[in-house]
Design a protein around this motif. Structure first.
Motif, PDB file in Angstrom:
ATOM      1  N   VAL A 180     -69.332  -6.298  41.745  1.00 26.22           N
ATOM      2  CA  VAL A 180     -67.913  -6.103  41.436  1.00 26.22           C
ATOM      3  C   VAL A 180     -67.846  -5.367  40.108  1.00 26.22           C
ATOM      4  N   PHE A 181     -67.415  -4.233  40.088  1.00 24.91           N
ATOM      5  CA  PHE A 181     -66.678  -3.258  40.824  1.00 24.91           C
ATOM      6  C   PHE A 181     -67.490  -2.761  42.036  1.00 24.91           C
ATOM      7  N   GLU A 182     -66.910  -2.860  43.237  1.00 28.13           N
ATOM      8  CA  GLU A 182     -67.660  -2.622  44.460  1.00 28.13           C
ATOM      9  C   GLU A 182     -68.045  -1.155  44.619  1.00 28.13           C
ATOM     10  N   PRO A 183     -69.314  -0.871  44.894  1.00 29.87           N
ATOM     11  CA  PRO A 183     -69.735   0.527  45.113  1.00 29.87           C
ATOM     12  C   PRO A 183     -69.228   1.050  46.452  1.00 29.87           C
ATOM     13  N   ILE A 184     -69.101   2.359  46.539  1.00 31.87           N
ATOM     14  CA  ILE A 184     -68.720   2.952  47.830  1.00 31.87           C
ATOM     15  C   ILE A 184     -69.953   3.239  48.672  1.00 31.87           C
ATOM     16  N   GLY A 185     -71.137   3.195  48.043  1.00 31.36           N
ATOM     17  CA  GLY A 185     -72.389   3.396  48.765  1.00 31.36           C
ATOM     18  C   GLY A 185     -73.466   2.481  48.221  1.00 31.36           C
ATOM     19  N   HIS A 186     -74.309   1.964  49.119  1.00 28.11           N
ATOM     20  CA  HIS A 186     -75.357   1.015  48.716  1.00 28.11           C
ATOM     21  C   HIS A 186     -76.513   1.154  49.698  1.00 28.11           C
ATOM     22  N   LYS A 187     -77.693   1.476  49.159  1.00 30.41           N
ATOM     23  CA  LYS A 187     -78.861   1.694  50.000  1.00 30.41           C
ATOM     24  C   LYS A 187     -80.086   1.073  49.342  1.00 30.41           C
ATOM     25  N   GLN A 188     -80.922   0.438  50.137  1.00 32.00           N
ATOM     26  CA  GLN A 188     -82.187  -0.102  49.646  1.00 32.00           C
ATOM     27  C   GLN A 188     -83.273   0.961  49.801  1.00 32.00           C
ATOM     28  N   VAL A 189     -83.975   1.232  48.705  1.00 33.32           N
ATOM     29  CA  VAL A 189     -84.989   2.285  48.724  1.00 33.32           C
ATOM     30  C   VAL A 189     -86.260   1.776  48.053  1.00 33.32           C
ATOM     31  N   LEU A 190     -87.389   2.398  48.395  1.00 38.10           N
ATOM     32  CA  LEU A 190     -88.644   2.162  47.699  1.00 38.10           C
ATOM     33  C   LEU A 190     -88.821   3.243  46.637  1.00 38.10           C
ATOM     34  N   ASP A 191     -89.115   2.837  45.414  1.00 35.06           N
ATOM     35  CA  ASP A 191     -89.291   3.836  44.366  1.00 35.06           C
ATOM     36  C   ASP A 191     -90.712   4.396  44.394  1.00 35.06           C
ATOM     37  N   GLU A 192     -91.037   5.184  43.381  1.00 34.76           N
ATOM     38  CA  GLU A 192     -92.327   5.882  43.347  1.00 34.76           C
ATOM     39  C   GLU A 192     -93.520   4.928  43.312  1.00 34.76           C
ATOM     40  N   GLU A 193     -93.297   3.701  42.855  1.00 34.99           N
ATOM     41  CA  GLU A 193     -94.393   2.741  42.729  1.00 34.99           C
ATOM     42  C   GLU A 193     -94.252   1.575  43.702  1.00 34.99           C
ATOM     43  N   ASN A 194     -93.499   1.830  44.773  1.00 38.30           N
ATOM     44  CA  ASN A 194     -93.385   0.893  45.898  1.00 38.30           C
ATOM     45  C   ASN A 194     -92.603  -0.377  45.552  1.00 38.30           C
ATOM     46  N   ASN A 195     -91.681  -0.272  44.601  1.00 37.57           N
ATOM     47  CA  ASN A 195     -90.766  -1.368  44.302  1.00 37.57           C
ATOM     48  C   ASN A 195     -89.496  -1.207  45.141  1.00 37.57           C
ATOM     49  N   MET A 196     -88.975  -2.314  45.674  1.00 38.97           N
ATOM     50  CA  MET A 196     -87.730  -2.271  46.406  1.00 38.97           C
ATOM     51  C   MET A 196     -86.567  -2.243  45.417  1.00 38.97           C
ATOM     52  N   VAL A 197     -85.718  -1.221  45.535  1.00 36.56           N
ATOM     53  CA  VAL A 197     -84.622  -1.002  44.599  1.00 36.56           C
ATOM     54  C   VAL A 197     -83.316  -0.870  45.382  1.00 36.56           C
ATOM     55  N   ASP A 198     -82.253  -1.468  44.834  1.00 32.98           N
ATOM     56  CA  ASP A 198     -80.914  -1.268  45.398  1.00 32.98           C
ATOM     57  C   ASP A 198     -80.260  -0.112  44.657  1.00 32.98           C
ATOM     58  N   PHE A 199     -79.953   0.963  45.393  1.00 34.87           N
ATOM     59  CA  PHE A 199     -79.346   2.165  44.817  1.00 34.87           C
ATOM     60  C   PHE A 199     -77.871   2.174  45.199  1.00 34.87           C
ATOM     61  N   CYS A 200     -76.991   2.249  44.198  1.00 33.36           N
ATOM     62  CA  CYS A 200     -75.548   2.157  44.435  1.00 33.36           C
ATOM     63  C   CYS A 200     -74.830   3.323  43.775  1.00 33.36           C
ATOM     64  N   TRP A 201     -73.734   3.773  44.410  1.00 25.46           N
ATOM     65  CA  TRP A 201     -72.898   4.788  43.792  1.00 25.46           C
ATOM     66  C   TRP A 201     -71.432   4.381  43.926  1.00 25.46           C
ATOM     67  N   PHE A 202     -70.598   4.911  43.006  1.00 29.88           N
ATOM     68  CA  PHE A 202     -69.258   4.375  42.795  1.00 29.88           C
ATOM     69  C   PHE A 202     -68.203   5.483  42.822  1.00 29.88           C
ATOM     70  N   GLU A 203     -66.960   5.032  42.890  1.00 31.56           N
ATOM     71  CA  GLU A 203     -65.813   5.950  42.841  1.00 31.56           C
ATOM     72  C   GLU A 203     -64.693   5.243  42.102  1.00 31.56           C
ATOM     73  N   GLY A 204     -63.989   5.968  41.232  1.00 35.63           N
ATOM     74  CA  GLY A 204     -62.897   5.379  40.482  1.00 35.63           C
ATOM     75  C   GLY A 204     -63.335   4.899  39.112  1.00 35.63           C
ATOM     76  N   MET A 205     -62.380   4.281  38.401  1.00 39.83           N
ATOM     77  CA  MET A 205     -62.599   3.840  37.024  1.00 39.83           C
ATOM     78  C   MET A 205     -62.578   2.318  36.954  1.00 39.83           C
ATOM     79  N   THR A 206     -63.305   1.772  35.981  1.00 32.68           N
ATOM     80  CA  THR A 206     -63.357   0.326  35.816  1.00 32.68           C
ATOM     81  C   THR A 206     -63.687  -0.020  34.368  1.00 32.68           C
ATOM     82  N   ASN A 207     -63.359  -1.259  33.966  1.00 37.81           N
ATOM     83  CA  ASN A 207     -63.753  -1.736  32.634  1.00 37.81           C
ATOM     84  C   ASN A 207     -64.742  -2.886  32.703  1.00 37.81           C
TER      85      ASN A 207
END
Length: 281
Positions: free
Chosen positions: A44-71
């Motif tokens: 919260v603030f909720e992302p408009i996109g959310h994807k689980q990815v493996l990074d360069e060293e095989n760690n599981m990472v949650d990648f999120c992107w957003f839209e709009g403004m928040t404090n």
């Protein structure tokens, strides 16, 4: 045993900002002795996109992107784990020459381990400290790793520091105190001077205490053929066990940060965290 981990991270801004894409590292790793029964991430603030990815060293990472403004940005990770019996000394180093230091990885291993072998310059005093322990261990790999990890615990004061990168290894050595990440980064760079592949690990560590107060923890892993990645915890002077729950491991500490991402705006921010670990028999 089962454990429930609840980790909340709150960023508060003094004016509205636009959140750039963020990488979130809160998901504990599945291992032969730690089973991740469930993991949930609430943002919260909720992302408009959310994807689980493996990074360069095989760690599981949650990648999120957003839209709009928040404090405010609030991230709550809830994980239920189940552990099995684990003996950190149940191993065989092979080929046998890796039982003695210095180590000599083969050409392919050196390529694959390159980042974890690339150490920075350290002072002669810190190098002498490691050499004294190496000689006292008769150049035996496990004896050296055991004694070095215990000696760091005995000789340095562990203190909590919520934010900031690890101190430089020489600075930690001079002041004889530091956070878990300071001691780990110093040990990593000392181990690399002896040709040992070493990487930085971020995660959680559970141990019984009268008044529970847990924080994100950091430790070290070294690569030994026949064992794989072996965990060392200089803050506690021990090899890691089945209540060390790794989230991310990397040749560099920057790639283990729980939250990585920027903002657009001129606001200043305040960070608050809460971490609870509950054990169920």
């Amino acid at each position: 045993m089962k454990f429930k981990i609840t980790h909340t991270t709150i960023y508060t801004f003094d004016s509205d900002v636009f959140l750039e894409p963020h990488y979130l590292r809160f998901r504990p790793k599945q291992t032969p002795y730690v089973s991740v029964d469930c993991h949930a991430l609430t943002i919260v603030f909720e992302p408009i996109g959310h994807k689980q990815v493996l990074d360069e060293e095989n760690n599981m990472v949650d990648f999120c992107w957003f839209e709009g403004m928040t404090n405010q940005l609030t991230i709550t990770a809830t994980t239920v784990l189940e552990t099995k019996e684990y003996n950190p000394f149940d191993f065989l180093i092979y080929p046998l020459q890796f039982n003695q230091l210095p180590l000599q990885y083969d050409a392919l291993q050196k390529k694959l381990l390159f980042g974890t072998l690339e150490g920075q310059m350290i002072s002669q005093e810190l190098l002498d400290y490691g050499n004294a322990i190496l000689k006292a261990s008769d150049f035996n790999t496990i004896a050296f790793l055991t004694q070095l990890t215990k000696q760091l615990h005995d000789d340095f004061i562990v203190e909590y520091r919520e934010v900031g990168s690890p101190l430089q290894p020489d600075e930690t050595f001079v002041i004889k105190r530091g956070s878990c990440r300071d001691l780990s980064w110093m040990q990593i760079n000392l181990l690399r001077q002896f040709g040992i592949a070493a990487r930085f690990v971020s995660g959680y560590y559970y141990f019984d205490m009268i008044s529970p107060s847990y924080e994100l923890h950091a430790w070290v892993e070294v690569f030994l053929p026949g064992i794989g990645w072996l965990g060392l915890d200089p803050s506690h002077g021990i090899f890691t066990g089945n209540t060390h729950f790794a989230i991310a491991s990397s040749a560099t500490f920057e790639n283990t940060m729980p939250v990585s991402g920027g903002i657009r705006g001129s606001a200043t921010s305040q960070l608050r965290t809460q971490l609870s670990i509950e054990k169920f028999i």
